[in-house]
Design an enzyme around this catalytic site. Sequence first.
Site, PDB file in Angstrom:
ATOM      1  N   HIS A  10       0.834  -1.209   0.000  1.00 44.71           N
ATOM      2  CA  HIS A  10       0.000   0.000   0.000  1.00 44.71           C
ATOM      3  C   HIS A  10       0.875   1.267   0.000  1.00 44.71           C
ATOM      4  O   HIS A  10       1.965   1.256  -0.522  1.00 44.71           O
ATOM      5  CB  HIS A  10      -0.979  -0.044   1.171  1.00 44.71           C
ATOM      6  CG  HIS A  10      -1.747  -1.327   1.210  1.00 44.71           C
ATOM      7  ND1 HIS A  10      -2.817  -1.588   0.381  1.00 44.71           N
ATOM      8  CD2 HIS A  10      -1.558  -2.464   1.958  1.00 44.71           C
ATOM      9  CE1 HIS A  10      -3.267  -2.810   0.613  1.00 44.71           C
ATOM     10  NE2 HIS A  10      -2.519  -3.369   1.547  1.00 44.71           N
ATOM     11  N   GLU A  24      -2.428   0.244   7.814  1.00 48.38           N
ATOM     12  CA  GLU A  24      -1.559  -0.851   7.364  1.00 48.38           C
ATOM     13  C   GLU A  24      -0.310  -0.331   6.670  1.00 48.38           C
ATOM     14  O   GLU A  24       0.792  -0.849   6.875  1.00 48.38           O
ATOM     15  CB  GLU A  24      -2.343  -1.763   6.422  1.00 48.38           C
ATOM     16  CG  GLU A  24      -1.527  -2.928   5.876  1.00 48.38           C
ATOM     17  CD  GLU A  24      -2.310  -3.769   4.874  1.00 48.38           C
ATOM     18  OE1 GLU A  24      -1.703  -4.698   4.304  1.00 48.38           O
ATOM     19  OE2 GLU A  24      -3.516  -3.495   4.659  1.00 48.38           O
ATOM     20  N   HIS A  79       2.658  -6.892   4.742  1.00 48.36           N
ATOM     21  CA  HIS A  79       1.291  -6.407   4.926  1.00 48.36           C
ATOM     22  C   HIS A  79       0.818  -6.649   6.353  1.00 48.36           C
ATOM     23  O   HIS A  79       1.438  -7.397   7.115  1.00 48.36           O
ATOM     24  CB  HIS A  79       0.333  -7.131   3.963  1.00 48.36           C
ATOM     25  CG  HIS A  79       0.552  -6.788   2.536  1.00 48.36           C
ATOM     26  ND1 HIS A  79      -0.213  -5.873   1.848  1.00 48.36           N
ATOM     27  CD2 HIS A  79       1.484  -7.245   1.645  1.00 48.36           C
ATOM     28  CE1 HIS A  79       0.228  -5.769   0.603  1.00 48.36           C
ATOM     29  NE2 HIS A  79       1.256  -6.596   0.450  1.00 48.36           N
ATOM     30  N   GLU A 142       1.319 -11.522   6.159  1.00 43.83           N
ATOM     31  CA  GLU A 142       0.225 -10.757   6.779  1.00 43.83           C
ATOM     32  C   GLU A 142       0.467 -10.740   8.284  1.00 43.83           C
ATOM     33  O   GLU A 142       0.208 -11.722   8.976  1.00 43.83           O
ATOM     34  CB  GLU A 142      -1.125 -11.392   6.445  1.00 43.83           C
ATOM     35  CG  GLU A 142      -1.513 -11.316   4.973  1.00 43.83           C
ATOM     36  CD  GLU A 142      -2.073  -9.943   4.577  1.00 43.83           C
ATOM     37  OE1 GLU A 142      -2.032  -9.003   5.400  1.00 43.83           O
ATOM     38  OE2 GLU A 142      -2.568  -9.823   3.441  1.00 43.83           O
TER      39      GLU A 142
END
Length: 268
Positions: A10, A24, A79, A142
């Site tokens: 992102h 995030e 992430h 993640e």
Amino acid sequence: MYKVWIDAGHGGKDPGAVANGIQEKDIALKVSLDIKKRLEAQYEDVQVLLSRSTDIFLELKDRTNKANAAGADILVSIHCNAGGGKGGFESFRYTSASQNSIKLQDALHRSIMAKLGGIDRGQKAQNLHMVRESKMPAVLTENLFVDVIADADRLNLASVINAIIDGHVQGVATYLGLTKKKKEDKPVTLRDINVVSAWAEASWEEVTANGYFDGKRPGETITREEAAVVMNRLRKNFLKLIADVDGDIKELDERLQEIEGKKRTYQS
């Protein structure tokens, strides 16, 4: 020289998952920057390249195109998660990943879980752009859930962020077989025990003048015997001080009594 591509997920206009005051993109960038710093500082023959080092937006294709063009040996995309119920950590490879991608995932997952602890959601395969379009072994991690209170609380702890970073560093180092850098021995500088340090000159002169030390070997380590001598000298000085104070009090009391006697004689 191994090339490691670290992709901070992102960024810029795309914050990623947002909940409990956490974005995030911020966690991903912090972790990515420190992975680079620690890998290059701690291991030999490794260069870490980043998709982004600031809060900017990049298309997914730009990320993988740059990694492929750089000839990176591995890619790790960082992430945080959302919508996962109880939370935890999980990792992803491509659905038809190479054996090397599977080995990279295994090394990263094991190392991160060993450092991070908590819920292990497992090593998974999914058709994700970052692991599909990369020409090198690639894994997406993640790292906890921003919308799970327990995980969000952990992500606010520096110790947990460090665990995530160290887990990634160890996993990459294990997969690539990196060699740790040798610590450089700092030269030992011996001081002259006969020369007083500049910051202690005034105090040294004062305690010497007052008879606590003999003025010799100011830089020498003090023994228990020498400490006993200093303490005894202090004790004697305190006793003398107390005796002098008692004498002054007694003299003052006698003087007051004398004045009081003269006062009564005058009044009569």
